[in-house]
Design an enzyme around this catalytic site. Sequence first.
Site, PDB file in Angstrom:
ATOM      1  N   LYS A 146       0.970  -1.271   0.149  1.00 54.95           N
ATOM      2  CA  LYS A 146      -0.032   0.021  -0.005  1.00 54.95           C
ATOM      3  C   LYS A 146       0.737   1.146  -0.152  1.00 54.95           C
ATOM      4  CE  LYS A 146      -2.381   1.822   3.553  1.00 54.95           C
ATOM      5  NZ  LYS A 146      -2.553   3.165   3.675  1.00 54.95           N
ATOM      6  N   ASP A 153      -3.440   4.265  -1.960  1.00 55.60           N
ATOM      7  CA  ASP A 153      -4.374   4.836  -0.948  1.00 55.60           C
ATOM      8  C   ASP A 153      -4.492   6.214  -0.915  1.00 55.60           C
ATOM      9  OD1 ASP A 153      -6.289   4.732   0.829  1.00 55.60           O
ATOM     10  OD2 ASP A 153      -4.939   4.159   2.545  1.00 55.60           O
ATOM     11  N   LYS A 206      -7.213   8.170  -1.133  1.00 56.63           N
ATOM     12  CA  LYS A 206      -8.551   8.471  -0.842  1.00 56.63           C
ATOM     13  C   LYS A 206      -9.210   9.769  -1.248  1.00 56.63           C
ATOM     14  CE  LYS A 206      -7.556   6.660   3.864  1.00 56.63           C
ATOM     15  NZ  LYS A 206      -6.268   6.182   3.837  1.00 56.63           N
ATOM     16  N   ASP A 226     -13.342  14.695  -4.316  1.00 55.39           N
ATOM     17  CA  ASP A 226     -13.266  15.698  -5.113  1.00 55.39           C
ATOM     18  C   ASP A 226     -14.161  15.773  -6.101  1.00 55.39           C
ATOM     19  OD1 ASP A 226     -11.994  18.223  -6.341  1.00 55.39           O
ATOM     20  OD2 ASP A 226      -9.961  17.570  -5.782  1.00 55.39           O
ATOM     21  N   THR A 281     -11.511   5.535  10.149  1.00 52.89           N
ATOM     22  CA  THR A 281     -11.388   4.839  11.599  1.00 52.89           C
ATOM     23  C   THR A 281     -11.179   6.059  12.662  1.00 52.89           C
ATOM     24  OG1 THR A 281      -9.204   4.138  11.085  1.00 52.89           O
ATOM     25  CG2 THR A 281     -10.815   2.432  10.937  1.00 52.89           C
ATOM     26  N   ARG A 317       2.632  -1.241  10.827  1.00 49.72           N
ATOM     27  CA  ARG A 317       3.410  -1.400  11.801  1.00 49.72           C
ATOM     28  C   ARG A 317       3.753  -2.786  12.391  1.00 49.72           C
ATOM     29  NH1 ARG A 317       0.659   3.782  14.942  1.00 49.72           N
ATOM     30  NH2 ARG A 317      -1.263   2.652  13.544  1.00 49.72           N
TER      31      ARG A 317
HETATM   32  O1  C5P Z   1       0.450   0.573  11.262  1.00 55.57           O
HETATM   33  P1  C5P Z   1      -1.007   0.081  10.910  1.00 55.57           P
HETATM   34  O2  C5P Z   1      -1.121  -1.297  10.679  1.00 55.57           O
HETATM   35  O3  C5P Z   1      -1.853   0.599  12.077  1.00 55.57           O
HETATM   36  O4  C5P Z   1      -1.275   0.620   9.543  1.00 55.57           O
HETATM   37  C1  C5P Z   1      -2.668   0.822   8.981  1.00 55.57           C
HETATM   38  C2  C5P Z   1      -2.614   1.303   7.618  1.00 55.57           C
HETATM   39  O5  C5P Z   1      -3.638   1.251   7.373  1.00 55.57           O
HETATM   40  C3  C5P Z   1      -2.015   2.957   7.790  1.00 55.57           C
HETATM   41  O6  C5P Z   1      -1.295   2.854   6.548  1.00 55.57           O
HETATM   42  C4  C5P Z   1      -3.233   3.725   7.765  1.00 55.57           C
HETATM   43  O7  C5P Z   1      -3.015   4.956   6.966  1.00 55.57           O
HETATM   44  C5  C5P Z   1      -4.233   2.810   7.019  1.00 55.57           C
HETATM   45  N1  C5P Z   1      -5.867   3.014   7.327  1.00 55.57           N
HETATM   46  C6  C5P Z   1      -6.127   2.877   8.252  1.00 55.57           C
HETATM   47  N2  C5P Z   1      -7.323   3.149   8.670  1.00 55.57           N
HETATM   48  C7  C5P Z   1      -8.344   3.362   7.490  1.00 55.57           C
HETATM   49  C8  C5P Z   1      -7.734   3.501   6.176  1.00 55.57           C
HETATM   50  C9  C5P Z   1      -6.381   3.100   6.140  1.00 55.57           C
HETATM   51  O8  C5P Z   1      -5.488   2.557   9.335  1.00 55.57           O
HETATM   52  N3  C5P Z   1      -9.568   3.671   7.756  1.00 55.57           N
END
Ligand code: C5P
Length: 230
Positions: free
Chosen positions: A30, A57, A59, A62, A112, A205
Site C-alpha cells: 500500500k 491509497d 482517498k 473531489d 477509523t 506497523r
Molecule cells: O500500522 P498500521 O497497521 O496501524 O497501519 C494501518 C494502515 O492502514 C495505515 O497505512 C493507515 O493509514 C491505513 N488505514 C487505516 N484506517 C483506515 C484506512 C487506512 O489505518 N480507515
Amino acid sequence: MAEIIVALDVNTGAEAIRLLDRLPEARWVKVGSRIMTREGGGLIQRLTDRGLAVFLDLKWHDIPHTVVGAVEAAHELGVAMASVHALGGGEVLAAAAAAAGGTALVGITVLTCHDQASFGAVIGRRDVVMRDEVARLASLAVSSGLSGVVCSPMEVGHVRTEIGRAPWIVVPGIRRAGDRREDQRRVATPRQAVSDGATHLVVGRPIVSARDPRKVFLQIRDEVEACIRA
Ligand code: C5P
C-alpha cells in the site's frame, strides 16, 4: 485466499525497497499520502517492476472531473487498486468506476479516526449508528460500480451481509493477539477479519516496525491460511 497488503508507511522509497528486500513473499503493498508525496509516481513504477500489486491509497474526495483524472493516471501507472471516498457521492463514484479500466477501485466508508460524535457532527445528525453509516456508504460504493470498500474490523461482518459475497472488503487495523495497538482503537486479528469476510488485510506497523518483518508476515499468512482451511 485473503491478501496481505503491506502498508509502506516509511519516509523514502529507499526505505521501502530495503523493507521489501526482507519480504520476498509479499505480493501487495500500500502506497499512501506520506510516501507518495515524497516520491511520486516513480515509486509506483519501481514497485510494479518488482512484480508487486500496488494499492494506491490517496482517498480521493473531489469533483468528478478531478477524480476521473486521478483514476486515469493511477491506471496508466499500473496501479492494481486505488481508494476513493464514498462520501464524494454516487456521481463521483460512478464516474471514477467508469474510468478505472483494470484498476480496482475501493470506497472509503467512514475513517477509523471518527467516533459516533465526530461523524455525527460532520453529517449534522446526532443519532448516527456507525455500523449502519458504514454499511450505507459501502452499499452506495458498490451500487455505483466500485470493486469493493474499505472499512474497520468492527464493521466487516455487517458490511459483508449488506454488499453480498463478491465485492472486496479491505481492512486495516490488523493486529495479532498480543500485538501493540498503537493508535488504532478498533482492531482485529487476521483470523477474525477473514472469518468476518475481509478479502484484503492492510498491515503496517506490526510488519514495518518488526525486528524480523518476514517472520511476522509469514505468521500472519499462516493465520490467514489456517482460517481458510477451517
Ligand atoms: O500500522 P498500521 O497497521 O496501524 O497501519 C494501518 C494502515 O492502514 C495505515 O497505512 C493507515 O493509514 C491505513 N488505514 C487505516 N484506517 C483506515 C484506512 C487506512 O489505518 N480507515
